[in-house]
Design a protein around this motif. Structure first.
Motif, PDB file in Angstrom:
ATOM      1  N   ARG A   1      43.555 -17.615   2.841  1.00  0.00           N
ATOM      2  CA  ARG A   1      45.004 -17.633   2.606  1.00  0.00           C
ATOM      3  C   ARG A   1      45.654 -16.332   3.064  1.00  0.00           C
ATOM      4  O   ARG A   1      46.787 -16.342   3.536  1.00  0.00           O
ATOM      5  CB  ARG A   1      45.306 -17.894   1.136  1.00  0.00           C
ATOM      6  CG  ARG A   1      45.103 -19.354   0.772  1.00  0.00           C
ATOM      7  CD  ARG A   1      45.592 -19.634  -0.643  1.00  0.00           C
ATOM      8  NE  ARG A   1      45.185 -20.950  -1.069  1.00  0.00           N
ATOM      9  CZ  ARG A   1      46.017 -21.988  -1.161  1.00  0.00           C
ATOM     10  NH1 ARG A   1      47.276 -21.851  -0.869  1.00  0.00           N
ATOM     11  NH2 ARG A   1      45.573 -23.155  -1.567  1.00  0.00           N
TER      12      ARG A   1
ATOM     13  N   TYR B   1      46.022 -16.651   6.696  1.00  0.00           N
ATOM     14  CA  TYR B   1      47.106 -17.599   6.921  1.00  0.00           C
ATOM     15  C   TYR B   1      48.460 -16.905   6.801  1.00  0.00           C
ATOM     16  O   TYR B   1      49.335 -17.070   7.642  1.00  0.00           O
ATOM     17  CB  TYR B   1      47.035 -18.772   5.933  1.00  0.00           C
ATOM     18  CG  TYR B   1      48.310 -19.573   5.955  1.00  0.00           C
ATOM     19  CD1 TYR B   1      48.540 -20.495   6.971  1.00  0.00           C
ATOM     20  CD2 TYR B   1      49.316 -19.352   5.019  1.00  0.00           C
ATOM     21  CE1 TYR B   1      49.730 -21.197   7.040  1.00  0.00           C
ATOM     22  CE2 TYR B   1      50.509 -20.042   5.084  1.00  0.00           C
ATOM     23  CZ  TYR B   1      50.707 -20.958   6.091  1.00  0.00           C
ATOM     24  OH  TYR B   1      51.896 -21.628   6.170  1.00  0.00           O
TER      25      TYR B   1
ATOM     26  N   GLU C   1      51.331 -24.191   4.330  1.00  0.00           N
ATOM     27  CA  GLU C   1      50.189 -23.764   3.514  1.00  0.00           C
ATOM     28  C   GLU C   1      49.699 -24.905   2.628  1.00  0.00           C
ATOM     29  O   GLU C   1      48.491 -25.119   2.487  1.00  0.00           O
ATOM     30  CB  GLU C   1      50.580 -22.555   2.659  1.00  0.00           C
ATOM     31  CG  GLU C   1      49.445 -21.976   1.849  1.00  0.00           C
ATOM     32  CD  GLU C   1      49.849 -20.726   1.093  1.00  0.00           C
ATOM     33  OE1 GLU C   1      48.942 -20.066   0.556  1.00  0.00           O
ATOM     34  OE2 GLU C   1      51.042 -20.398   1.026  1.00  0.00           O
TER      35      GLU C   1
ATOM     36  N   PHE D   1      45.898 -26.044   3.116  1.00  0.00           N
ATOM     37  CA  PHE D   1      44.946 -25.669   2.079  1.00  0.00           C
ATOM     38  C   PHE D   1      44.840 -26.667   0.923  1.00  0.00           C
ATOM     39  O   PHE D   1      43.809 -26.723   0.255  1.00  0.00           O
ATOM     40  CB  PHE D   1      45.275 -24.288   1.509  1.00  0.00           C
ATOM     41  CG  PHE D   1      45.006 -23.175   2.481  1.00  0.00           C
ATOM     42  CD1 PHE D   1      43.718 -22.726   2.697  1.00  0.00           C
ATOM     43  CD2 PHE D   1      46.042 -22.606   3.185  1.00  0.00           C
ATOM     44  CE1 PHE D   1      43.461 -21.719   3.600  1.00  0.00           C
ATOM     45  CE2 PHE D   1      45.791 -21.585   4.097  1.00  0.00           C
ATOM     46  CZ  PHE D   1      44.499 -21.142   4.304  1.00  0.00           C
TER      47      PHE D   1
END
Length: 67
Positions: free
Chosen positions: A3, A6, A24, A28
């Motif tokens: 993350r 990301y 996101e 995810f």
């Protein structure tokens, strides 16, 4: 892709915080683009394009790092 990684990429390629959060969620959390558009108030059709843009950026970074 973590993350944190990301977030570095998303901050660079997406202008809107809503778009970053929505992409996101798709990447995810496994939400569909359609569901994430509704949930985060992203205009219809935008999120699919943004997810594709993100994945292309990751592919590019991976290719460059392996060269």
């Amino acid at each position: 892709m973590t993350r944190e990684q990301y977030k570095v990429i998303a901050d660079r390629i997406f202008k809107s915080q809503n778009q970053r959060v929505a992409v996101e969620a798709v990447v995810f959390e496994g939400l569909s683009s359609y569901e994430a558009e509704k949930r985060f108030g992203v205009p219809k059709g935008t999120l699919s394009r943004n997810v594709r843009k993100y994945k292309n950026e990751v592919d590019y970074i991976t290719t460059v790092s392996l060269a």
